[in-house]
Design a protein around this motif. Sequence first.
Motif, short mmCIF file in Angstrom:
data_model
loop_
_atom_site.label_atom_id
_atom_site.label_comp_id
_atom_site.label_asym_id
_atom_site.label_seq_id
_atom_site.Cartn_x
_atom_site.Cartn_y
_atom_site.Cartn_z
N GLU A 67 0.81 -1.21 0.00
CA GLU A 67 0.00 0.00 0.00
C GLU A 67 0.84 1.26 0.00
OE1 GLU A 67 -3.53 2.10 2.69
OE2 GLU A 67 -2.90 0.04 3.09
N LYS A 68 1.91 1.29 0.80
CA LYS A 68 2.72 2.50 0.89
C LYS A 68 3.46 2.78 -0.42
CE LYS A 68 6.07 4.92 3.78
NZ LYS A 68 6.64 5.61 2.61
N ALA A 69 4.02 1.72 -1.02
CA ALA A 69 4.76 1.91 -2.26
C ALA A 69 3.85 2.43 -3.38
CB ALA A 69 5.42 0.61 -2.68
N VAL A 70 2.66 1.86 -3.47
CA VAL A 70 1.70 2.29 -4.48
C VAL A 70 1.23 3.71 -4.19
CG1 VAL A 70 -0.57 1.88 -5.47
CG2 VAL A 70 0.96 -0.05 -5.03
N SER A 71 0.96 4.00 -2.92
CA SER A 71 0.50 5.33 -2.53
C SER A 71 1.53 6.40 -2.86
CB SER A 71 0.17 5.35 -1.04
OG SER A 71 -0.22 6.64 -0.63
N ASP A 72 2.80 6.10 -2.63
CA ASP A 72 3.87 7.06 -2.92
C ASP A 72 4.00 7.32 -4.42
OD1 ASP A 72 4.42 7.28 -0.24
OD2 ASP A 72 6.10 5.86 -0.27
N LEU A 73 3.66 6.32 -5.22
CA LEU A 73 3.81 6.45 -6.67
C LEU A 73 2.63 7.16 -7.33
CD1 LEU A 73 5.61 5.77 -9.10
CD2 LEU A 73 4.41 3.58 -9.26
N VAL A 74 1.45 7.09 -6.70
CA VAL A 74 0.25 7.68 -7.29
C VAL A 74 0.17 9.16 -6.95
CG1 VAL A 74 -2.27 7.69 -7.27
CG2 VAL A 74 -1.04 5.52 -7.28
N LEU A 75 0.20 9.98 -7.99
CA LEU A 75 0.10 11.43 -7.79
C LEU A 75 -1.35 11.86 -7.63
CD1 LEU A 75 1.60 14.16 -7.71
CD2 LEU A 75 1.35 14.29 -10.20
N ARG A 76 -2.20 11.38 -8.52
CA ARG A 76 -3.64 11.68 -8.41
C ARG A 76 -4.43 10.65 -9.20
NH1 ARG A 76 -1.60 15.72 -11.72
NH2 ARG A 76 -2.46 15.77 -13.86
N ILE A 77 -5.73 10.56 -8.89
CA ILE A 77 -6.65 9.64 -9.55
C ILE A 77 -7.81 10.46 -10.10
CG2 ILE A 77 -8.15 7.63 -9.28
CD1 ILE A 77 -6.46 6.83 -6.85
N GLU A 78 -8.02 10.37 -11.41
CA GLU A 78 -9.07 11.16 -12.05
C GLU A 78 -10.15 10.22 -12.60
OE1 GLU A 78 -6.81 13.09 -15.04
OE2 GLU A 78 -5.91 14.57 -13.67
N PRO A 79 -11.42 10.48 -12.26
CA PRO A 79 -12.50 9.62 -12.76
C PRO A 79 -12.96 10.03 -14.15
CG PRO A 79 -13.41 11.27 -11.28
CD PRO A 79 -11.91 11.49 -11.31
N THR A 80 -13.50 9.09 -14.89
CA THR A 80 -14.18 9.38 -16.16
C THR A 80 -15.68 9.43 -15.89
OG1 THR A 80 -14.48 7.06 -16.79
CG2 THR A 80 -12.37 8.10 -17.37
N LEU A 81 -16.48 9.49 -16.93
CA LEU A 81 -17.94 9.53 -16.77
C LEU A 81 -18.53 8.14 -16.46
CD1 LEU A 81 -19.10 11.98 -19.59
CD2 LEU A 81 -19.14 12.38 -17.12
N TRP A 82 -17.78 7.09 -16.73
CA TRP A 82 -18.35 5.75 -16.61
C TRP A 82 -18.82 5.38 -15.19
CZ3 TRP A 82 -20.55 2.80 -19.97
CH2 TRP A 82 -20.23 2.95 -21.33
N PRO A 83 -18.10 5.74 -14.14
CA PRO A 83 -18.65 5.44 -12.80
C PRO A 83 -20.01 6.07 -12.55
CG PRO A 83 -16.32 5.96 -12.64
CD PRO A 83 -16.74 6.28 -14.05
N ALA A 84 -20.19 7.32 -13.02
CA ALA A 84 -21.48 8.00 -12.84
C ALA A 84 -22.57 7.33 -13.65
CB ALA A 84 -21.35 9.48 -13.22
N VAL A 85 -22.25 6.97 -14.91
CA VAL A 85 -23.23 6.29 -15.77
C VAL A 85 -23.64 4.96 -15.15
CG1 VAL A 85 -23.54 5.15 -18.00
CG2 VAL A 85 -22.44 7.40 -17.89
N THR A 86 -22.67 4.22 -14.64
CA THR A 86 -22.96 2.91 -14.05
C THR A 86 -23.73 3.05 -12.75
OG1 THR A 86 -20.85 2.18 -15.00
CG2 THR A 86 -21.92 0.70 -13.43
#
Length: 202
Positions: free
Chosen positions: A117-136
Amino acid sequence: MIARARLLAVVATVLAGAVGIISSTQTWLTVVLNDGAKHSLAVAGADAIPVLAPLSLAALALGAALSIVGLVLRYVFGALALAIGAVSGILTAQVAFARPLSSVASTVTTATGLTGEKAVSDLVLRIEPTLWPAVTLFAWIVLVGAGVLTVVTARRWRGSGRKYTADATTPASAATGPAASRPHDAIDSWDDLSRGDDPTAR
């Protein structure tokens, strides 16, 4: 009115399941990495929510079978549709609004080889959603509504079993009553085809 309720419940359930299946293959999230070059990774719906495709297939199967089952199974299928819609809706809302690290961790690990979790968290700068979660998410709200509609109106749906029995024992020219006089709907045409009758020949 009840015929419309049945048709609406069946179509809404099938459509919600179909949207879920299609959505599982589409990009839900874009992950921007903190690697200097700011590379981005696309996260599909099935990666963000591993159970998305199975739950969508279950909803699609429920909708396909809902029009031909008896009274007891209508209640069971309606309750299942309600449960699937609620669970899927909660999971989808979490991804759409909270965008937890767990929803992108497998994609980041596959692309970079980093685990934990820490290694992945340090590597991820940001997470941007598309429209698909809202549509679903909207599709799951529709599925919940279809489940409620099924449970509320199931007892007043015309029983397929009784219809088949009447057709087998009563000549078509002698058919009377509300079932014979009301217009055919799309579900009735499907029932006719399952018996080998061609509704377009009328």
